[in-house]
Motif scaffolding. Structure first.
Motif, PDB file in Angstrom:
ATOM      1  N   LEU B 123     -30.353 -16.952 -40.064  1.00  7.84           N
ATOM      2  CA  LEU B 123     -31.797 -16.955 -39.779  1.00  7.84           C
ATOM      3  C   LEU B 123     -32.626 -16.981 -41.062  1.00  7.84           C
ATOM      4  O   LEU B 123     -33.609 -17.707 -41.158  1.00  7.84           O
ATOM      5  CB  LEU B 123     -32.179 -15.732 -38.926  1.00  7.84           C
ATOM      6  N   LEU B 124     -32.215 -16.205 -42.053  1.00  8.80           N
ATOM      7  CA  LEU B 124     -33.011 -16.151 -43.286  1.00  8.80           C
ATOM      8  C   LEU B 124     -32.936 -17.451 -44.094  1.00  8.80           C
ATOM      9  O   LEU B 124     -33.851 -17.769 -44.843  1.00  8.80           O
ATOM     10  CB  LEU B 124     -32.549 -14.979 -44.163  1.00  8.80           C
ATOM     11  N   PHE B 125     -31.843 -18.206 -43.937  1.00  5.04           N
ATOM     12  CA  PHE B 125     -31.719 -19.444 -44.721  1.00  5.04           C
ATOM     13  C   PHE B 125     -31.955 -20.712 -43.897  1.00  5.04           C
ATOM     14  O   PHE B 125     -31.728 -21.803 -44.405  1.00  5.04           O
ATOM     15  CB  PHE B 125     -30.347 -19.499 -45.402  1.00  5.04           C
ATOM     16  N   THR B 126     -32.371 -20.558 -42.657  1.00  5.43           N
ATOM     17  CA  THR B 126     -32.697 -21.763 -41.894  1.00  5.43           C
ATOM     18  C   THR B 126     -33.888 -22.449 -42.565  1.00  5.43           C
ATOM     19  O   THR B 126     -34.915 -21.801 -42.808  1.00  5.43           O
ATOM     20  CB  THR B 126     -33.036 -21.391 -40.432  1.00  5.43           C
ATOM     21  N   PRO B 127     -33.765 -23.750 -42.878  1.00  8.79           N
ATOM     22  CA  PRO B 127     -34.850 -24.430 -43.606  1.00  8.79           C
ATOM     23  C   PRO B 127     -36.169 -24.409 -42.826  1.00  8.79           C
ATOM     24  O   PRO B 127     -36.166 -24.435 -41.592  1.00  8.79           O
ATOM     25  CB  PRO B 127     -34.333 -25.869 -43.754  1.00  8.79           C
ATOM     26  N   ASP B 128     -37.277 -24.361 -43.575  1.00  6.19           N
ATOM     27  CA  ASP B 128     -38.606 -24.293 -42.960  1.00  6.19           C
ATOM     28  C   ASP B 128     -38.847 -25.422 -41.969  1.00  6.19           C
ATOM     29  O   ASP B 128     -39.400 -25.206 -40.887  1.00  6.19           O
ATOM     30  CB  ASP B 128     -39.691 -24.355 -44.054  1.00  6.19           C
ATOM     31  N   GLU B 129     -38.406 -26.635 -42.342  1.00  9.70           N
ATOM     32  CA  GLU B 129     -38.671 -27.792 -41.461  1.00  9.70           C
ATOM     33  C   GLU B 129     -37.995 -27.635 -40.107  1.00  9.70           C
ATOM     34  O   GLU B 129     -38.491 -28.103 -39.093  1.00  9.70           O
ATOM     35  CB  GLU B 129     -38.288 -29.125 -42.135  1.00  9.70           C
ATOM     36  N   GLN B 130     -36.828 -26.900 -40.111  1.00  9.77           N
ATOM     37  CA  GLN B 130     -36.129 -26.692 -38.839  1.00  9.77           C
ATOM     38  C   GLN B 130     -36.917 -25.746 -37.926  1.00  9.77           C
ATOM     39  O   GLN B 130     -36.981 -25.952 -36.714  1.00  9.77           O
ATOM     40  CB  GLN B 130     -34.737 -26.128 -39.101  1.00  9.77           C
ATOM     41  N   TRP B 131     -37.550 -24.723 -38.530  1.00  8.26           N
ATOM     42  CA  TRP B 131     -38.370 -23.805 -37.735  1.00  8.26           C
ATOM     43  C   TRP B 131     -39.530 -24.557 -37.089  1.00  8.26           C
ATOM     44  O   TRP B 131     -39.958 -24.223 -35.981  1.00  8.26           O
ATOM     45  CB  TRP B 131     -38.932 -22.671 -38.593  1.00  8.26           C
ATOM     46  N   LYS B 132     -40.025 -25.593 -37.834  1.00 11.53           N
ATOM     47  CA  LYS B 132     -41.195 -26.323 -37.323  1.00 11.53           C
ATOM     48  C   LYS B 132     -40.795 -27.334 -36.262  1.00 11.53           C
ATOM     49  O   LYS B 132     -41.541 -27.592 -35.331  1.00 11.53           O
ATOM     50  CB  LYS B 132     -41.892 -27.052 -38.477  1.00 11.53           C
ATOM     51  N   THR B 133     -39.620 -27.948 -36.416  1.00 11.87           N
ATOM     52  CA  THR B 133     -39.270 -29.060 -35.526  1.00 11.87           C
ATOM     53  C   THR B 133     -38.426 -28.654 -34.322  1.00 11.87           C
ATOM     54  O   THR B 133     -38.448 -29.332 -33.305  1.00 11.87           O
ATOM     55  CB  THR B 133     -38.503 -30.148 -36.316  1.00 11.87           C
ATOM     56  N   ILE B 134     -37.654 -27.590 -34.446  1.00 13.74           N
ATOM     57  CA  ILE B 134     -36.755 -27.194 -33.349  1.00 13.74           C
ATOM     58  C   ILE B 134     -37.315 -25.915 -32.695  1.00 13.74           C
ATOM     59  O   ILE B 134     -37.760 -25.012 -33.415  1.00 13.74           O
ATOM     60  CB  ILE B 134     -35.323 -26.974 -33.878  1.00 13.74           C
ATOM     61  N   PRO B 135     -37.308 -25.841 -31.344  1.00 16.65           N
ATOM     62  CA  PRO B 135     -37.850 -24.640 -30.674  1.00 16.65           C
ATOM     63  C   PRO B 135     -37.167 -23.358 -31.167  1.00 16.65           C
ATOM     64  O   PRO B 135     -35.953 -23.350 -31.413  1.00 16.65           O
ATOM     65  CB  PRO B 135     -37.541 -24.885 -29.194  1.00 16.65           C
ATOM     66  N   LEU B 136     -37.959 -22.315 -31.253  1.00 15.26           N
ATOM     67  CA  LEU B 136     -37.476 -21.030 -31.791  1.00 15.26           C
ATOM     68  C   LEU B 136     -36.260 -20.512 -31.023  1.00 15.26           C
ATOM     69  O   LEU B 136     -35.264 -20.083 -31.602  1.00 15.26           O
ATOM     70  CB  LEU B 136     -38.628 -20.010 -31.733  1.00 15.26           C
ATOM     71  N   TRP B 137     -36.346 -20.583 -29.679  1.00 16.41           N
ATOM     72  CA  TRP B 137     -35.259 -20.026 -28.853  1.00 16.41           C
ATOM     73  C   TRP B 137     -33.945 -20.726 -29.153  1.00 16.41           C
ATOM     74  O   TRP B 137     -32.877 -20.102 -29.177  1.00 16.41           O
ATOM     75  CB  TRP B 137     -35.604 -20.111 -27.353  1.00 16.41           C
ATOM     76  N   ARG B 138     -34.028 -22.044 -29.459  1.00 11.40           N
ATOM     77  CA  ARG B 138     -32.800 -22.807 -29.686  1.00 11.40           C
ATOM     78  C   ARG B 138     -32.139 -22.379 -31.002  1.00 11.40           C
ATOM     79  O   ARG B 138     -30.925 -22.182 -31.076  1.00 11.40           O
ATOM     80  CB  ARG B 138     -33.131 -24.300 -29.714  1.00 11.40           C
TER      81      ARG B 138
END
Lengths: 514, 167
Positions: B123-138
């Motif tokens: 969770l801490l290293f998930t890239p920022d763009e992934q948080w923006k493009t992929i739904p949080l729950w997923r």
């Protein structure tokens, strides 16, 4: 010779069981995956695998470790070609031509060339191992305490010099630090606890495997996570099957690189990366297409891959015959052999006569496995590169933690792994090579006992250390290596040799005129 | 890196001298009639002296290149923001790894410690763009599944298949 061939045949037949073949296939597969991933090295792979297999029978465990070693060195070429990042340090020279080939749409062709180079390099090294290991073991029977002392010093000095060509001082510092680390704990003559400061864990000594897992595993995790994430910049769309005629057209390069790689593997603590670089440099000098080197030369790629793979059996030769590792992964292999009750060294052909040929057979099986994977599974295997680092690195760290603990079930070893990881990271950031440090930890005990035993034998007279024939050669090599790395001395020698050659040329000219 | 070399050189001198002094203080077992050439401090003492010597050479060389000017900036970083991000990533990794191996492991059951460590790391290293493009729950579900699977597989693999004791 026929006797050796029969021993090899017997050893090979012993491995032609479903269990051994299955172990060959999965261990080589894991090795290739480890080698492919930037941040995971052959040393780490072999060290982690040692902790997993230490309860297995010796033959099965060593087979798995050798397959892991051969597979990881080969696997490094995948990321070198596709990412322009060597999967292992051994593949650094592969990037020079492999990546330009991939950029020009020939990634499959480059990987096919790397496969053929790796297989042939391993086979050339394997033949050298089969021929020279028994001979070297017999020669090493003449080694006494004096020779082993100088061999340890020579290993540190030459490894420090060759792994840090720009700054040998840092290589030597790393090597001597490794030797000092090996002094921690109970010594072998009087059982005195050195540098333990009353701590019972320190009295047991610093374990080689936790230290290596830290220096090559945790340190790499820190480096990988610190840097930006890598991206696959090329894809293999063309054929990955090697073309026999094309491979054969490079036969000179293959044989030369194979022999150079094996020789570099033989040198203590130098290993596969130097095998690749020296082979590459020699191929460039001898090539008709030297202008293409660095821009996508198949010959350059072939030489680098043949050189690094040939260094693997080369590095195992001194492990078996002198108990001195030729590279960092070979140091782990040496430790694993001790764990499994095999005592490598000059007596190997007397105490374990069939073992050398069993190792030869293991390398052959591993080479055939990489050929199989290179032809059949190159494209599916590339998916491993798509695993994001934030998902892979914590798994690797969990394995590092469990692996450090597994051998002795000591929590202290986890702390050793963490400490060496931090030290390794800082040293690497400051351009200190890791191989001499590892070699120092391995050779510390040999150096310590040999110096003291030698002095007892000579009653304190240092003369035998300098006058016995093999000792003489070794200390002269140490002295020349050190002297030649001092810029003033090197410049003076180069000037002297230059003027001597010039004078010789003038004299010959005069004689010809007369 | 003259400044770093200068500091390292001084540290090596201290280490070498320390090792040499410790070695000199080691017993000689003269009362037991032990051969003086086998004393335990001989080789560590020599190594200490060599390391101090190499540290001295490194210090002198670094000092010659200006490394003694401790306050001087080492290099002009081309991208200070990236350097800051590098430090941040490094410190988070250090905190997570040392916290896991040095704290959680051995204190709570191994699968739980491993699952927690994996989950936080991902969770801490998930890239920022992934948080923006992929739904949080997923992203959360994927992280939980990977963490749980790793904890279970590693535990079973080591304990059952390779018969290795876990911390």
């Amino acid at each position: 010779m026929l006797e050796n061939l029969a021993s090899f045949g017997g050893a090979l037949a012993g491995f032609l069981t479903p269990e051994a073949l299955f172990a060959t296939l999965w261990a080589t597969f894991v090795g290739i995956c480890v080698g492919m991933m930037p941040g995971l090295t052959a040393t780490l792979g072999v060290a982690l695998m040692t902790t997993l297999t230490f309860r297995m029978a010796a033959g099965d465990a060593i087979l798995i470790l050798i397959c892991m070693y051969v597979g990881a060195i080969y696997g490094g070429s995948r990321s070198a070609i596709l990412l322009n990042m060597p999967g292992t340090p051994a593949s650094a020279a592969t990037t020079l031509d492999g990546f330009p080939l991939a950029r020009s749409g020939q990634a499959g062709h480059a990987m096919a060339t790397a496969t053929s180079g790796s297989v042939l390099g391993s086979l050339i090294g394997m033949i050298c191992l089969a021929i020279f290991a028994p001979w070297l073991a017999e020669f090493a029977l003449d080694f006494g305490a004096y020779e082993f002392f100088w061999l340890a010093v020579f290993g540190i000095v030459i490894s420090g010099h060759l792994t840090a060509l720009d700054d040998p001082l840092k290589g030597w510092i790393a090597g001597f630090l490794g030797l000092l680390v090996a002094m921690v704990g109970q010594e072998g003559i009087h059982a005195y606890e050195r540098f333990s400061f009353g701590n019972s864990d320190l009295a047991g000594g610093i374990g080689l495997l936790p230290a290596l897992v830290g220096a090559f595993g945790f340190a790499e995790i820190l480096s990988v996570m610190k840097n930006r994430p890598y991206r696959v910049v090329a894809d293999a769309v063309d054929s990955v099957i090697p073309k026999v005629r094309e491979v054969l057209s490079y036969w000179r390069t293959i044989i030369r690189s194979g022999l150079i790689g094996t020789t570099m593997g033989l040198v203590p603590g130098v290993g596969e990366d130097m095998g690749a670089w020296v082979s590459y440099a020699a191929a460039r000098r001898a090539s008709k297409e030297r202008k293409k080197f660095g821009k996508g030369s198949l010959e350059g790629l072939m030489s680098a891959e043949t050189g690094n793979s040939a260094a693997v059996p080369g590095a195992i030769i001194p492990v078996l015959t002198l108990a001195v590792p030729g590279s960092a992964p070979a140091a782990v292999l040496l430790a694993a052999m001790y764990i499994h009750g095999v005592r490598p060294g000059p007596l190997i052909m007397i105490e374990f006569p069939s073992f050398v040929f069993e190792v030869v057979a293991m390398i052959l099986l591993a080479s055939l496995a990489i050929l199989l994977y290179g032809i059949l599974l190159t494209k599916p295997l590339l998916r491993v590169l798509a695993v994001p680092r934030e998902k892979l690195m914590p798994v690797v760290f969990v394995l590092c933690t469990v692996g450090s603990f597994a051998i002795a079930s000591r929590t202290f070893d986890i702390w050793v792994m963490l400490a060496f990881g931090l030290i390794g990271f800082v040293l690497r950031e400051m351009k200190y090579p890791m191989a001499p440090l590892v070699l120092g930890i391995v050779l510390g005990d040999i150096l310590d006992k040999s110096l003291r035993r030698g002095l007892v034998l000579s009653d304190g007279d240092p003369a035998p250390f300098f006058t016995r024939p093999i000792s003489l050669v070794l200390w002269l090599a140490v002295a020349v290596t050190i002297a030649m790395s001092i810029p003033v001395v090197r410049a003076a020698v180069t000037r002297g040799v230059g003027s001597a050659m010039h004078a010789l040329g003038v004299r010959k000219k005069q004689e010809a005129n007369e | 890196m003259p400044r770093a070399d200068f500091i390292t050189g001084l540290a090596l001198i201290a280490l070498g001298v320390g090792a040499l002094m410790q070695s000199l203080a080691m017993p000689r077992f003269a009362d037991l009639g032990v051969n003086p050439y086998t004393v335990p401090g001989l080789v560590p003492g020599l190594l200490g002296a060599i390391i101090a010597g190499l540290g001295g050479v490194l210090t002198l060389r670094a000092a010659g290149n200006g490394g003694w000017r401790m306050a001087r900036a080492e290099t002009q970083t081309p991208d200070r923001a990236e350097r800051g991000r590098e430090w941040r990533r490094l410190l988070i990794t250090l905190a997570l790894t040392v916290g896991y191996a040095g704290g959680l492991v051995g204190s709570i059951p191994f699968p739980l410690a491993t699952g927690l460590f994996m989950l936080l790391f991902i969770l801490l290293f998930t890239p920022d763009e992934q948080w923006k493009t992929i739904p949080l729950w997923r992203t959360l579900v994927v992280a939980v599944v990977i963490a749980g699977a790793t904890a279970t597989i590693v535990t079973l693999l080591f304990e059952r298949l390779f018969l290795v004791r876990l911390p």
